[in-house]
Design a protein around this motif. Structure first.
Motif, PDB file in Angstrom:
ATOM      1  N   LEU A   8       0.828  -1.202   0.000  1.00 29.08           N
ATOM      2  CA  LEU A   8       0.000   0.000   0.000  1.00 29.08           C
ATOM      3  C   LEU A   8       0.864   1.253   0.000  1.00 29.08           C
ATOM      4  N   LYS A   9       1.916   1.243   0.815  1.00 35.16           N
ATOM      5  CA  LYS A   9       2.813   2.404   0.867  1.00 35.16           C
ATOM      6  C   LYS A   9       3.522   2.633  -0.471  1.00 35.16           C
ATOM      7  N   LYS A  10       3.727   1.544  -1.220  1.00 30.69           N
ATOM      8  CA  LYS A  10       4.410   1.659  -2.507  1.00 30.69           C
ATOM      9  C   LYS A  10       3.495   2.183  -3.610  1.00 30.69           C
ATOM     10  N   VAL A  11       2.277   1.659  -3.695  1.00 33.18           N
ATOM     11  CA  VAL A  11       1.441   1.925  -4.875  1.00 33.18           C
ATOM     12  C   VAL A  11       0.259   2.852  -4.610  1.00 33.18           C
ATOM     13  N   TRP A  71      -6.311  -1.907   7.303  1.00 35.13           N
ATOM     14  CA  TRP A  71      -5.819  -1.046   6.220  1.00 35.13           C
ATOM     15  C   TRP A  71      -5.568   0.364   6.755  1.00 35.13           C
ATOM     16  N   GLN A  72      -6.433   0.801   7.668  1.00 32.15           N
ATOM     17  CA  GLN A  72      -6.288   2.148   8.218  1.00 32.15           C
ATOM     18  C   GLN A  72      -5.031   2.263   9.078  1.00 32.15           C
ATOM     19  N   SER A  73      -4.708   1.209   9.802  1.00 36.33           N
ATOM     20  CA  SER A  73      -3.471   1.217  10.590  1.00 36.33           C
ATOM     21  C   SER A  73      -2.252   1.243   9.674  1.00 36.33           C
ATOM     22  N   ALA A  74      -2.325   0.528   8.550  1.00 30.06           N
ATOM     23  CA  ALA A  74      -1.227   0.562   7.579  1.00 30.06           C
ATOM     24  C   ALA A  74      -1.096   1.942   6.966  1.00 30.06           C
ATOM     25  N   ILE A  75      -2.236   2.572   6.674  1.00 30.91           N
ATOM     26  CA  ILE A  75      -2.222   3.926   6.116  1.00 30.91           C
ATOM     27  C   ILE A  75      -1.605   4.906   7.109  1.00 30.91           C
ATOM     28  N   ALA A  76      -1.915   4.727   8.401  1.00 32.37           N
ATOM     29  CA  ALA A  76      -1.449   5.663   9.429  1.00 32.37           C
ATOM     30  C   ALA A  76       0.036   5.507   9.750  1.00 32.37           C
TER      31      ALA A  76
END
Length: 707
Positions: free
Chosen positions: A142-145, A332-337
């Motif tokens: 997610l952080k990459k794309v 997903w929200q924790s990954a986004i944060a």
């Protein structure tokens, strides 16, 4: 006579007869709790309302202190839903532990220990850890794309369009509703059993503590509260381990008690569970109480990993929990944060630390329940009442209170994550996408807060309805994979496979759900010749539905994307289709999006995530097979491992977030000191002016020194 026989056979048990199971003070009891809760109803109200308001106040004050004393900006819609995309490794791990510690983690894990013995805690822990480890791969992808994303469905829409967007929005909402249902079902049942508070009132009022601080502080408030909750949960966990295996009993004593439990004959079990100690007045039914050999286990023992039903539960657990991680917006929200550099490490560390909670807690309280032969019925165990029963037995009212507090921490921490997840889905994927495409940040913030309140109230009513239908925590836990498992592989393919077809994903998700529900109901009809709540809840039937859901959808999506509609998607285009509501670039700068750093992080988590998954699912169980029925020394090592893992995880999850955030904590404390003493804080401009004034003096001093 039974207690005296234990004393004769097991020479290490020297002491009073009443200290040995089965205990005389439980003679004639048809259930452990019955209608006589150990705590007064006022304690239930104090925990549900008082603790909720207390933690809302503490969390709100922490957010305000960070804002006013550390000089952080006001809450924007971006910050409300992403926490600034700058959360560090320790806090990310703590939040993952908190989000993944459901009521089921604390309650259902001990239920499977009560049912299957040592294999239950292991399969619960390992079967629900690997999803977090593997999600770390998606987090760094997610952080990459798609670093600008707010929700998983936003990514679906950006890649596959509106039809796929609506499909996966349905599955995402299902995941949130199922998880929150389990929180409230387990929580309300335990509150009622321990305090006598009506479960309907408990179900309705428990969400209120979550609503207040989540609506006021957003995702950052959720993260701060999650850290506090996690520390308390680990504190109670360590206490329970010490009480069972060090203070009151030892691993050798628990081993001998478990061995004795399975050696009782049917006639002896009938005499134990009777009104007057004779088989004539027995209320014993096989499977209702823990007495006699365990069906499906090697030699009928609780002390073996060779358990057919335990393995079956493990497979259901693995399949079902893929859905509640990969389809749940909160992960997903924790990954986004998280910071890009912290996303991979945070998920790996969080998974490893979380493993200790169900493994250590159920290895202590769960096994103790059968070792001590407490009159816990199968219905009480299914409702999650094993831990409170053992804690009450060993520590009295204090034990009941500790479990109640621990449970409440798990409910509100996961509940707040689910609330903010649902609010983000509604605000970005419904309101902004279909109702008001030109929505401002202020409007997004308003919608998010309204949804948090409405969702909390809805879930309170919905959990009451589920309970009235006769669905308990254990039933819903096994069912979740059937409902949302078909969305797992399409979402994985979306982030990792350029050929993945959007049309194929839609077909796979709906077809998998239809096939799973059909197979589930057919299996119930074949096995029990009727379709009822009970027949649908057996292990074999649930296993068939869970496997059909995830495997059929995976095959359909692969076949459609390979042979019918293969794509050649350029992941570089994905983030271009996702737009920020406000120009908040925190966590999105070129330095934080360094391609080389992201590539190294992806390689790091991929290797370790896959390796640990193989160890937990295959290597560890295979190495336990030669042991057969555990010896006393092997069981002592098993218990030591659980204790060490629990203590280690508690230390890491408590200290690491504080050490990583020492600068931010220092800023808040300095700001408070400046505020109360009337001193002016050193802003960046003030520091720069002082440095400019000191520069000439430094130059003169250097010239004099040279002269």
């Amino acid at each position: 006579n039974f207690g005296r026989r234990i004393q004769t056979r097991k020479m290490s048990f020297e002491g009073r007869l009443e200290d040995l199971p089965p205990f005389k003070h439980h003679a004639g009891q048809t259930s452990y709790f019955g209608d006589d809760p150990p705590l007064p109803e006022s304690v239930g109200w104090l925990v549900v309302i008082g603790f909720g308001l207390l933690f809302s106040l503490i969390t709100t004050l922490l957010v305000m202190a960070d804002k006013f004393f550390a000089g952080n900006a006001s809450i924007t819609s971006e910050h409300f839903n992403t926490a600034g995309r700058m959360i560090k490794t320790g806090l990310t791990a703590s939040v993952i532990v908190s989000q993944w510690t459901w009521a089921a983690t604390l309650l259902q894990s001990s239920n499977v220990a009560w049912q299957y013995g040592v294999s239950g805690p292991f399969w619960y822990a390992s079967g629900a850890t690997i999803q977090v480890l593997l999600f770390g791969v998606l987090a760094i992808s997610l952080k990459k794309v798609s670093p600008s994303a707010h929700t998983v469905c936003e990514i679906v829409n950006a890649r596959w369009g509106h039809k796929a967007h609506m499909t996966f929005l349905f599955f995402a909402f299902c995941a949130n509703v199922i998880v929150t249902s389990m929180l409230l079902l387990g929580g309300a049942a335990t509150v009622e059993a321990l305090t006598g508070m009506d479960y309907r009132l408990a179900s309705f009022f428990i969400p209120w503590g979550v609503i207040i601080y989540t609506a006021s502080g957003g995702l950052k408030a959720t993260f701060l509260a999650s850290y506090i909750h996690t520390v308390i949960i680990f504190g109670v966990l360590v206490t329970m381990i010490l009480v069972v295996y060090i203070k009151v009993y030892s691993s050798d004593m628990i081993y001998d008690f478990l061995d004795q439990t399975i050696n009782y004959t049917k006639e002896e079990c009938e005499a134990i569970y009777s009104e007057d100690g004779t088989a004539a007045t027995t209320f014993y039914e096989k499977g209702t109480y823990a007495c006699g050999p365990v069906s499906g286990n090697r030699d009928g023992s609780y002390l073996t990993m060779i358990s057919g039903d335990g393995l079956m539960f493990g497979i259901i657990n693995i399949v079902g929990n893929f859905g509640t991680v990969f389809v749940d917006q909160s992960y997903w929200q924790s990954a986004i944060a998280a910071r890009p550099s912290s996303a991979a490490r945070g998920y790996l560390l969080g998974g490893i630390c979380w493993f200790s909670i169900p493994f250590a807690l159920a290895t202590s309280l769960g096994l103790a329940s059968t070792a001590l032969m407490l009159p816990i019925t199968s219905s009480e165990a299914g409702a999650g009442l094993v831990p409170p029963a053992v804690a009450t037995e060993l520590l009295g009212d204090a034990g009941s209170a500790l479990i109640l507090i621990m449970l409440f921490m798990a409910i509100v921490s996961t509940g707040s994550a689910e609330s903010i997840a649902v609010s983000s889905l509604v605000a970005y994927d419904i309101y902004r996408e279909y109702i008001n495409p030109d929505a401002t940040g202020e409007q997004i913030l308003k919608v998010s807060r309204i949804v948090i309140v409405v969702f909390g109230l809805f879930m309170g009513v919905f959990s009451i309805a589920l309970n009235e239908m006769g669905l308990n925590l254990g039933w819903v836990y096994l069912f979740m994979g059937i409902c949302i498992g078909s969305a797992v592989i399409p979402l994985w393919n979306m982030m990792t496979w350029s050929k993945a077809s959007g049309t194929g994903a839609i077909i796979a998700a709906w077809s998998g759900l239809f096939l799973a529900v059909t197979g589930w109901m057919v299996a119930a009809g074949i096995q029990s010749e009727e379709v009822t709540v009970d027949s649908l809840g057996t292990n074999e039937v649930m296993l068939s539905g869970n496997l059909i859901a995830i495997l059929s959808s995976g095959f359909i999506h692969w076949a459609y994307s390979t042979f019918i509609d293969p794509q050649d998607y350029d992941f570089a285009e994905l983030d271009k289709n996702i737009h920020l509501v406000e120009d908040d670039q925190s966590g999105l700068t070129a330095e934080e999006q360094d391609p080389d750093e992201l590539r190294r992080a992806h390689r790091w988590i991929t290797r370790r995530g896959y390796a640990l998954t193989i160890v937990l699912i295959f290597v560890w169980p295979i190495l336990s097979i030669p042991a057969g029925v555990f010896t006393k020394r092997y069981f002592s090592f098993w218990v030591l491992l659980a204790i060490a893992w629990g203590f280690g995880a508690a230390i890491v999850i408590t200290i690491l977030p504080l050490s990583e955030s020492s600068d931010e904590i220092g800023d808040v404390l300095n700001g408070m000191v400046n505020f109360f003493t009337g001193s002016k804080p050193k802003t960046e401009e003030a520091v720069k002016e002082v440095e400019e004034e000191e520069e000439p003096a430094k130059e003169v001093a250097e010239e004099e020194e040279e002269a």
